[in-house]
Design an enzyme around this catalytic site. Structure first.
Site, mmCIF file in Angstrom:
data_model
loop_
_atom_site.group_PDB
_atom_site.id
_atom_site.type_symbol
_atom_site.label_atom_id
_atom_site.label_comp_id
_atom_site.label_asym_id
_atom_site.label_seq_id
_atom_site.Cartn_x
_atom_site.Cartn_y
_atom_site.Cartn_z
ATOM 1 C CG LEU A 175 -1.862 -1.197 1.383
ATOM 2 C CD1 LEU A 175 -2.742 -1.003 2.614
ATOM 3 C CD2 LEU A 175 -2.706 -1.376 0.138
ATOM 4 C CB CYS A 223 2.951 9.372 -2.160
ATOM 5 S SG CYS A 223 3.487 10.424 -0.790
ATOM 6 C CB ALA A 236 -9.425 -2.132 -10.998
ATOM 7 C CB ILE A 241 9.219 17.288 -18.388
ATOM 8 C CG1 ILE A 241 8.761 15.911 -18.876
ATOM 9 C CG2 ILE A 241 10.630 17.576 -18.886
ATOM 10 C CD1 ILE A 241 8.660 15.798 -20.390
ATOM 11 C CG HIS A 275 13.967 36.744 19.139
ATOM 12 N ND1 HIS A 275 14.282 37.099 17.847
ATOM 13 C CD2 HIS A 275 15.061 37.038 19.889
ATOM 14 C CE1 HIS A 275 15.501 37.598 17.820
ATOM 15 N NE2 HIS A 275 15.994 37.577 19.054
#
Length: 483
Positions: free
Chosen positions: A46, A50, A120, A274, A448
């Site tokens: 799975l 990505c 599929a 590209i 800061h």
């Protein structure tokens, strides 16, 4: 409840095609809402592109590349990228991917989501055939979520049969570090790959058909990024196209069509980056009553519903930026809409990040698009050379740019160039989503010294209350001199 996958035909409430970030989110959310769900993907693991071939592998390598650069910048510390153990790095990358894919498998199992490896194709708008290693299986469904993602765009002049010509997937395999590398494309993928390979010892030439890095961002943002990146690259050639390539025994001979630089150069490897295109291979959409638009996308409404009432589409195959976080949110919306909930995908902004070094991140509207649409905005730019944290980190080349709507003073866009920009942009995303004004951002007390301070300081420029800079006549453009 797990479905009987040993059967040749079975019935589910929801079929999800594609197990990337969007598909997994859709499947898991639908299961949580009481639906019987089947999740189909071509891969055994799975996570989609990505997790297996893109975001996670590249970020793993980018972390190493940035660590090398940071170490090399330390006075007195010698770093030799030639000593990098590629086998160990590949093993680490694989371990990270395996840990995450295994986690997704456990999440699917815990929810009773049936996972099937196969390709599929629609039989109708109520059934699909999944071609698996064990044979074809029919799945009947009430609703379907199409989440098949995208594939690398091909360069007609490049022959990918030669292993010396790579796409983003093969480049991440890191089989060799070429001495001379040409990267075609100065978009997100091209710039990230340039960061990786240049840090690992390659002489990288970057060629781009357009006039700037990252065509999605404003010119000043692209200019700042190029200035920061150029020292790490052998050459940058904009407004230049690859006319042809010729494979010789010694190298890849590349012919350029552009005004700058020699017309012919030789490289050990060429990486084509590209962009990507929607990937609906083998789905046979017409049998489900669907068709792609002129750009290759499926049209959807705010519920992610296509022109067929029970068919939904999310992620890279619908219009919008091809981003994992966009797909994940759309997957949840689709699942909730299927369950009858009033869920819509209507974000005020979608952030984008290029994890090169330094990073660049942006969200909301750009100054260029605002002008093109006749929208009056006030842009301000806080230079990181006025940031104590940036100077302490040795990264003064960064910038934080904010765009405020002139009449309402609401934040409508932001862009950040610099270390950790991908983390910093989240504040701007939330501010846009919440309708924050310039006074809201500059009144919020930022710690800061931090880089997040630069967002508050930029907002203070918009309200003309900043004390870290002396504003001149050009303050609206964010151009100021140090006090």
């Amino acid at each position: 409840m797990t479905l009987p996958l040993n059967h040749q035909e079975f019935v589910v409430d929801v079929l999800v095609i594609g197990a990337g970030p969007g598909g997994c989110a859709a499947a898991f959310r639908a299961a949580d809402l009481g639906k019987r769900v089947a999740l189909v993907d071509r891969r055994a693991e799975l996570g989609g592109v990505c997790l297996n071939e893109g975001c996670i592998p590249s970020k793993t390598l980018l972390h190493t590349a940035k660590t090398l650069r940071s170490a090399a910048a330390v006075p007195g510390l010698h770093v030799d990228p030639r000593q990098l153990n590629l086998a160990a790095l590949r093993a680490h990358k694989a371990e990270v991917v395996a840990q995450l894919t295994g986690g997704l498998g456990q999440l699917a199992k815990a929810r009773g989501v049936a996972v099937m490896e196969g390709s599929a194709r629609f039989e109708s708008n109520l059934s699909a055939i999944v071609d698996t290693a064990q044979g074809a299986r029919r799945i009947r469904f009430a609703d379907v979520v199409i989440a098949t993602g995208s594939a690398p765009a091909r360069l007609p002049s490049a022959s990918f049969e030669d292993p010396r010509v790579m796409d983003s997937t093969s480049a991440l395999e890191l089989t060799v570090i070429p001495e001379r590398l040409l990267i075609v494309g100065a978009g997100v993928i091209g710039l990230e790959m340039a960061t990786i390979y240049s840090a690992f010892g390659s002489e990288v030439t970057l060629v781009e058909a357009g006039a700037q890095f990252l065509p999605e961002v404003d010119t000043d943002v692209a200019r700042a990024l190029r200035a920061a990146l150029s020292p790490t690259l052998k050459d940058v050639r904009l407004d230049t196209k690859v006319a042809s390539m010729r494979a010789t025994e010694a190298a890849m001979e590349v012919h350029f069509d552009g005004a700058d630089g020699p017309a012919i150069e030789a490289y050990d490897r060429v990486l084509v980056a590209i962009g990507r295109r929607p990937d609906c291979r083998s789905l046979q959409l017409e049998k489900a009553g669907l068709s792609l638009d002129a750009s290759g996308y499926l049209h959807v409404d705010e519920h992610m519903r296509t022109t067929a009432a029970n068919l939904y589409a999310i992620g890279d195959i619908v219009e919008g930026p091809m981003l994992a976080h966009k797909a994940s949110h759309q997957g949840v919306v689709a699942a909730e809409a299927i369950a009858g909930q009033a869920s819509t995908f209507e974000p005020a902004s979608i952030p984008s990040v290029c994890y090169c070094e330094p990073e660049v991140a942006w969200t909301g509207i750009t100054e260029r698009k605002a002008k093109a649409g006749g929208r009056a905005v006030d842009p301000v730019v806080f230079p990181w050379r006025a940031s104590g944290k940036a100077l302490a980190m040795g990264t003064p080349e960064g910038m934080t740019k904010l765009l405020f709507e002139q009449d309402t003073r609401r934040l409508v866009g932001a862009a950040i160039v610099g270390s950790g920009a991908g983390e910093l942009i989240a504040e701007a995303v939330l501010a846009i989503e919440m309708g924050a004004l310039d006074v809201d951002l500059c009144s919020a007390i930022h710690p800061h010294p931090t880089l997040s301070e630069t967002l508050g300081q930029a907002a203070s420029m918009a309200t003309r209350t900043i004390t870290d800079l002396v504003l001149g006549r050009t303050a609206a453009r964010g151009l100021a001199r140090l006090a």
